[in-house]
Scaffold this active site. Structure first.
Site, short mmCIF file in Angstrom:
data_model
loop_
_atom_site.label_atom_id
_atom_site.label_comp_id
_atom_site.label_asym_id
_atom_site.label_seq_id
_atom_site.Cartn_x
_atom_site.Cartn_y
_atom_site.Cartn_z
N ARG A 185 0.73 -1.11 0.04
CA ARG A 185 0.03 0.14 0.03
C ARG A 185 0.83 1.36 0.12
O ARG A 185 2.03 1.32 0.68
CB ARG A 185 -0.73 0.15 1.16
N HIS A 190 -1.14 0.48 -9.48
CA HIS A 190 -1.63 -0.35 -8.86
C HIS A 190 -2.72 -1.45 -9.38
O HIS A 190 -3.62 -1.63 -9.32
CB HIS A 190 -2.96 0.39 -7.73
#
Ligand code: NDP
Ligand code: OXD
Length: 337
Positions: free
Chosen positions: A252, A300
């Site tokens: 993350r 991502h």
């Protein structure tokens, strides 16, 4: 019984189509369409709008359509219902492949080769064997174990760091006695004698000091936020065969301090990096990370949630739950993952 699909930022159509095929006789509805909140028993979600889940009085289970639950847990109105996250062979193998791709990219010095190609330079680069390169997996859960195993099989010296330092996968998140049939292959491979696992705060410094290529697969929690800063990066090995340490973050963006990563690239603490996740997503068009010659930016997408595989996974969970077999991969809200 209604299954409510509440995914923002994704195309809902393939999910709705797949869920409807797998759950005949049930109502499957998107949160943007009209529905009866009292009829909703299950939610399949990804970053659902705040307050949405709190307005469902008969909700039994929240299915998070990805592995990480930080966005979901950030909703202060989130009702106290079990949250099941994704642990599935499809997602796991996508992440394993991403990690292998980028470890090899940096190991084989692709930045320098691409640069040499642009200059038409038939460059002679030395090539350390994988056995000479120490990879460290930060976060040794479902994804970290699969990636670590694949890298060890390629010959890299692999070690890992986790909260517990456990060599075997945790069973505390499993409520059922038997694994889901579709989990076979998704359950994390054991560390094996060839992967050393460091645990907790005391294990971090020795783990970093033996790491040439760091692969971050941690969840974002109160404990891990901002972990990857300047001091942390300075702890990485300085004596490796690549001439500097490499950072690969597919966990993350909130784990990293991007200004510190850029500074570490500039002062030689870091040789190069691959970043799939960012403090703010999408990454700002003005971020210097986009153009940095030694940084690979991916949007991502290290391990996308595939509707075909994951709707089937959730539908199977619902079937097991209704047959009294309980739930697996239930998030521990206290730990935040
Ligand atoms: P798991 O929950 O299976 O594993 C998490 C690991 O992190 C465990 O080993 C855990 O330790 C460790 N950990 C958690 N907190 C700490 C801490 N404070 N200190 C040290 N170790 C810690 O997660 P997954 O492997 O399934 O997924 C990991 C993350 O990957 C997700 O949370 C998500 O953020 C990210 N992800 C990113 C994707 C992408 O496309 N970029 C796709 C999918 C996931 P212990 O073993 O002791 O519990
Ligand atoms: C996940 C993700 O957590 O895709 O599954 O980021």
């Amino acid at each position: 019984m209604t299954l409510l699909l509440a995914a923002t930022g994704w195309n809902a159509d393939p999910w709705l189509e797949r869920f409807r095929r797998l759950l005949p006789g049930r109502t499957v509805v998107d949160f943007r369409a009209p529905y009866d909140p009292a009829a909703v028993r299950y939610v399949a979600c990804w970053k659902p709008p705040r307050d949405l889940l709190a307005a469902l009085p008969n909700l039994a289970v929240i299915f998070n359509l990805g592995a990480g639950v930080d966005a979901l847990l950030a909703d202060p109105t989130l009702p106290d219902r079990p949250i099941v996250r994704i642990v599935n062979p499809d997602l796991t193998s996508r992440m394993r492949d991403y990690v292998v791709l980028h470890v090899l990219y940096h190991h084989r010095r692709m930045h320098r080769l691409a640069d040499a190609q642009r200059r038409h330079d038939w460059v002679d680069l030395d090539q350390p064997a994988p056995e000479a390169v120490r990879v460290g997996i930060l976060g040794f859960g479902a994804l970290g174990r699969a990636a670590g195993r694949a890298l060890a099989d390629l010959g890299f010296q692999v070690a890992a760091w986790s909260r517990s330092g456990a060599t075997e996968p945790s069973t505390t998140r499993s409520g059922a006695t038997e694994p889901l049939s579709s989990r076979s292959g998704a359950t994390e491979p054991a560390a094996g004698a060839d992967i050393a696992v460091f645990g907790g705060a005391a294990g971090l410094a020795p783990f970093l000091a033996r790491t040439d290529i760091l692969v971050v697969l941690l969840p974002l929690t109160a404990e891990t936020r901002g972990l990857i800063d300047r001091a942390f990066l300075r702890g990485l090995a300085k004596d490796g065969p690549l001439g500097g340490a490499v950072l690969i973050n597919a966990g993350r963006g909130g784990l990293q301090v991007e200004a510190d990563i850029l500074a570490a690239l500039d002062d030689g603490t870091l040789l190069s990096a691959t970043l799939d996740v960012f403090e703010k997503e999408p990454l700002d068009a003005a971020s210097p990370l986009w153009d940095h010659p030694r940084v690979v930016v991916t949007p991502h997408n290290a391990a996308d949630s595939d509707p075909e595989a994951l709707a089937a996974h959730v539908a199977e969970h619902i079937g097991r739950y209704e047959a009294g077999l309980g739930l697996v991969d239930v998030v521990d809200r206290g730990r935040g993952y």
